[in-house]
Motif scaffolding. Structure first.
Motif, PDB file in Angstrom:
ATOM      1  N   MET A   1       8.650 -35.388  -0.510  1.00 39.73           N
ATOM      2  CA  MET A   1       9.635 -34.762  -1.378  1.00 39.73           C
ATOM      3  C   MET A   1      10.504 -35.835  -2.040  1.00 39.73           C
ATOM      4  N   THR A   2      11.363 -35.410  -2.935  1.00 38.18           N
ATOM      5  CA  THR A   2      12.298 -36.320  -3.597  1.00 38.18           C
ATOM      6  C   THR A   2      13.713 -35.768  -3.471  1.00 38.18           C
ATOM      7  N   PHE A   3      14.690 -36.662  -3.402  1.00 36.41           N
ATOM      8  CA  PHE A   3      16.058 -36.232  -3.151  1.00 36.41           C
ATOM      9  C   PHE A   3      17.049 -37.185  -3.808  1.00 36.41           C
ATOM     10  N   VAL A   4      18.296 -36.739  -3.871  1.00 33.07           N
ATOM     11  CA  VAL A   4      19.410 -37.588  -4.300  1.00 33.07           C
ATOM     12  C   VAL A   4      20.518 -37.479  -3.261  1.00 33.07           C
ATOM     13  N   GLN A 164      20.447 -33.514  -1.913  1.00 27.69           N
ATOM     14  CA  GLN A 164      19.934 -32.430  -2.742  1.00 27.69           C
ATOM     15  C   GLN A 164      18.515 -32.736  -3.210  1.00 27.69           C
ATOM     16  N   PHE A 165      17.711 -31.685  -3.330  1.00 27.05           N
ATOM     17  CA  PHE A 165      16.362 -31.817  -3.883  1.00 27.05           C
ATOM     18  C   PHE A 165      16.468 -32.033  -5.391  1.00 27.05           C
ATOM     19  N   ARG A 166      15.652 -32.948  -5.911  1.00 22.74           N
ATOM     20  CA  ARG A 166      15.606 -33.170  -7.345  1.00 22.74           C
ATOM     21  C   ARG A 166      14.259 -33.781  -7.702  1.00 22.74           C
ATOM     22  N   LYS A 167      13.762 -33.469  -8.899  1.00 17.18           N
ATOM     23  CA  LYS A 167      12.458 -33.968  -9.335  1.00 17.18           C
ATOM     24  C   LYS A 167      12.565 -35.231 -10.169  1.00 17.18           C
ATOM     25  N   LYS A 168      13.708 -35.431 -10.850  1.00 18.12           N
ATOM     26  CA  LYS A 168      13.892 -36.597 -11.707  1.00 18.12           C
ATOM     27  C   LYS A 168      15.163 -37.333 -11.312  1.00 18.12           C
ATOM     28  N   ASN A 169      15.205 -38.623 -11.647  1.00 14.05           N
ATOM     29  CA  ASN A 169      16.363 -39.452 -11.291  1.00 14.05           C
ATOM     30  C   ASN A 169      16.714 -39.280  -9.813  1.00 14.05           C
ATOM     31  N   CYS A 170      15.728 -39.528  -8.984  1.00 13.97           N
ATOM     32  CA  CYS A 170      15.862 -39.256  -7.555  1.00 13.97           C
ATOM     33  C   CYS A 170      15.133 -40.336  -6.750  1.00 13.97           C
ATOM     34  N   TRP A 171      15.090 -40.134  -5.433  1.00 17.59           N
ATOM     35  CA  TRP A 171      14.472 -41.103  -4.525  1.00 17.59           C
ATOM     36  C   TRP A 171      13.245 -40.495  -3.831  1.00 17.59           C
ATOM     37  N   LYS A 279      16.049 -50.135  -7.955  1.00 16.96           N
ATOM     38  CA  LYS A 279      14.914 -49.219  -7.952  1.00 16.96           C
ATOM     39  C   LYS A 279      14.197 -49.152  -6.608  1.00 16.96           C
ATOM     40  N   LEU A 280      14.359 -50.198  -5.788  1.00 15.93           N
ATOM     41  CA  LEU A 280      13.735 -50.222  -4.465  1.00 15.93           C
ATOM     42  C   LEU A 280      14.804 -50.502  -3.423  1.00 15.93           C
ATOM     43  N   ILE A 281      14.853 -49.660  -2.389  1.00 19.79           N
ATOM     44  CA  ILE A 281      15.859 -49.827  -1.340  1.00 19.79           C
ATOM     45  C   ILE A 281      15.199 -49.687   0.022  1.00 19.79           C
ATOM     46  N   LEU A 282      15.426 -50.665   0.870  1.00 22.07           N
ATOM     47  CA  LEU A 282      14.946 -50.611   2.248  1.00 22.07           C
ATOM     48  C   LEU A 282      16.126 -50.296   3.146  1.00 22.07           C
ATOM     49  N   ILE A 283      15.993 -49.232   3.939  1.00 24.24           N
ATOM     50  CA  ILE A 283      17.056 -48.824   4.858  1.00 24.24           C
ATOM     51  C   ILE A 283      16.537 -49.046   6.272  1.00 24.24           C
ATOM     52  N   SER A 284      17.222 -49.908   7.035  1.00 28.21           N
ATOM     53  CA  SER A 284      16.710 -50.359   8.332  1.00 28.21           C
ATOM     54  C   SER A 284      17.749 -50.194   9.439  1.00 28.21           C
ATOM     55  N   GLY A 285      17.357 -49.467  10.476  1.00 27.68           N
ATOM     56  CA  GLY A 285      18.216 -49.306  11.653  1.00 27.68           C
ATOM     57  C   GLY A 285      17.513 -49.820  12.889  1.00 27.68           C
ATOM     58  N   PHE A 286      18.281 -50.342  13.846  1.00 30.10           N
ATOM     59  CA  PHE A 286      17.679 -50.866  15.071  1.00 30.10           C
ATOM     60  C   PHE A 286      18.728 -50.896  16.181  1.00 30.10           C
ATOM     61  N   GLY A 287      18.263 -50.626  17.412  1.00 25.93           N
ATOM     62  CA  GLY A 287      19.189 -50.635  18.548  1.00 25.93           C
ATOM     63  C   GLY A 287      18.680 -49.818  19.714  1.00 25.93           C
ATOM     64  N   VAL A 288      19.473 -48.813  20.122  1.00 22.89           N
ATOM     65  CA  VAL A 288      19.203 -48.012  21.318  1.00 22.89           C
ATOM     66  C   VAL A 288      17.736 -47.612  21.372  1.00 22.89           C
ATOM     67  N   GLY A 289      17.119 -47.866  22.514  1.00 19.42           N
ATOM     68  CA  GLY A 289      15.726 -47.443  22.648  1.00 19.42           C
ATOM     69  C   GLY A 289      14.843 -48.322  23.521  1.00 19.42           C
ATOM     70  N   ILE A 295      12.824 -47.108   6.311  1.00 23.55           N
ATOM     71  CA  ILE A 295      12.205 -46.387   5.194  1.00 23.55           C
ATOM     72  C   ILE A 295      12.453 -47.169   3.911  1.00 23.55           C
ATOM     73  N   LEU A 296      11.414 -47.307   3.114  1.00 30.31           N
ATOM     74  CA  LEU A 296      11.507 -47.928   1.799  1.00 30.31           C
ATOM     75  C   LEU A 296      11.499 -46.809   0.775  1.00 30.31           C
ATOM     76  N   ILE A 297      12.585 -46.687   0.009  1.00 29.75           N
ATOM     77  CA  ILE A 297      12.655 -45.614  -0.984  1.00 29.75           C
ATOM     78  C   ILE A 297      12.609 -46.201  -2.386  1.00 29.75           C
ATOM     79  N   LYS A 298      11.969 -45.452  -3.293  1.00 28.82           N
ATOM     80  CA  LYS A 298      11.769 -45.887  -4.677  1.00 28.82           C
ATOM     81  C   LYS A 298      12.386 -44.883  -5.624  1.00 28.82           C
ATOM     82  N   LYS A 299      13.035 -45.384  -6.662  1.00 29.83           N
ATOM     83  CA  LYS A 299      13.678 -44.502  -7.637  1.00 29.83           C
ATOM     84  C   LYS A 299      12.617 -43.922  -8.573  1.00 29.83           C
ATOM     85  N   ILE A 300      12.681 -42.592  -8.762  1.00 27.33           N
ATOM     86  CA  ILE A 300      11.783 -41.877  -9.675  1.00 27.33           C
ATOM     87  C   ILE A 300      12.596 -41.418 -10.867  1.00 27.33           C
TER      88      ILE A 300
END
Length: 301
Positions: A1-4, A164-171, A279-289, A295-300
């Motif tokens: 899916m795509t979202f903003v 929010q769900f979106r088809k354009k200008n989204c991730w 246009k490209l964003i990497l979101i990285s979490g690490f710790g407890v476990g 997740i690597l997200i791309k702008k549409i």
């Protein structure tokens, strides 16, 4: 899916604790904490604040600005719930509406939790159905003030993200990676109402596994904005050494400490203009476990 990300708000512990307060308590020389872990102050919850109150404050900030009538799913993330059950998501649902139906999901996760929640939200979100992600942790209430090894690291805070769900200008999620290292549970745990951490093992995990994964997920041809969990100076500096020179890695651990599940959303809020520009964003979490989630997200357009 795509979202903003429609909106993102944060609530922090009311007490701004400077390093000199702890250095005086521990009889440490001035500047020792900053030199070692890079953190200059923390946000500590007061006696009237807890995980729930911080979370509700963040949600109320969203309510003042946005109509949440389309919210269908509420995902909460916390290691330090005020109640063992029902989940924090259930508590938030009553704050949003007394009559509307929600799917409430509580995730017991720390510094990976926001990434995990974004991934789940992407799978759940549909047209005309918004998702709310709420993070909140108050580690300071479970750390002995005399625990010199971890007390200077952690802060208390909460966030609320309206998707929010979106088809354009989204991730759109381009890549994802999730891993938990076996037989490491005791390296960072809350047991018998006390948080314990084996700092050297956690640091070793971050350098051995997390940094390698971050580098492998970066697009070799395009610039990438990296929103990484703000664990402290040593880890962040090692990430900077590994990534491509044209990648962007904003930080805020110096003035905010380690906010656990709220670390990444607060970083995103402070750098929302960068979020819009890249246009490209990497979101990285690490710790407890010990675990790490990316997740690597791309702008549409």
């Amino acid at each position: 899916m795509t979202f903003v990300i429609k909106n993102l708000e944060v609530s922090l512990g009311n007490i701004k604790e400077k390093n000199f307060n702890l250095e005086r308590r521990y009889n440490w020389p001035e500047g020792q904490i900053s030199n070692k872990i890079g953190i200059k102050q923390r946000h500590i919850s007061n006696a009237n604040q807890n995980t729930t109150t911080l979370a509700k404050t963040a949600v109320k900030k969203i309510l003042k600005k946005n109509n949440l009538s389309k919210v269908k799913f509420i995902i909460s993330v916390t290691n330090t719930p005020t109640r063992v059950f029902p989940s924090l998501a259930h508590e938030i649902s009553s704050l949003i509406s007394k009559s509307k139906n929600f799917m409430c999901m509580g995730i017991n996760a720390g510094c990976t939790g926001y990434v995990d929640a974004l991934y789940l939200a992407d799978k759940l979100i549909k047209k005309n159905q918004d998702v709310l992600i709420v993070t909140a942790d108050t580690y300071s209430k479970y750390i002995d003030i005399n625990d010199k090894s971890i007390r200077p690291i952690f802060s208390d805070g909460a966030s609320c993200t309206h998707l929010q769900f979106r088809k354009k200008n989204c991730w759109k999620i381009e890549k994802e990676f999730f891993q938990t290292e076996s037989d490491t549970l005791e390296y960072l745990e809350l047991k018998k109402q006390k948080i314990n951490m084996n700092g050297p093992e956690v640091l070793s995990f971050a350098i051995r596994k997390v940094l390698k994964t971050i580098n492998s997920l970066l697009n070799k041809k395009s610039n990438t904005l990296i929103f990484a969990h703000q664990a402290g100076k040593i880890v962040i500096k090692n990430i900077l050494l590994k990534i491509k020179k044209n990648s962007i890695l904003p930080t805020n651990y110096e003035k905010n400490g380690n906010l656990v599940s709220t670390s990444i959303p607060f970083l995103i809020k402070e750098n929302f203009n960068l979020l819009k520009k890249n246009k490209l964003i990497l979101i990285s979490g690490f710790g407890v476990g010990l675990s790490h989630s990316h997740i690597l997200i791309k702008k549409i357009n």
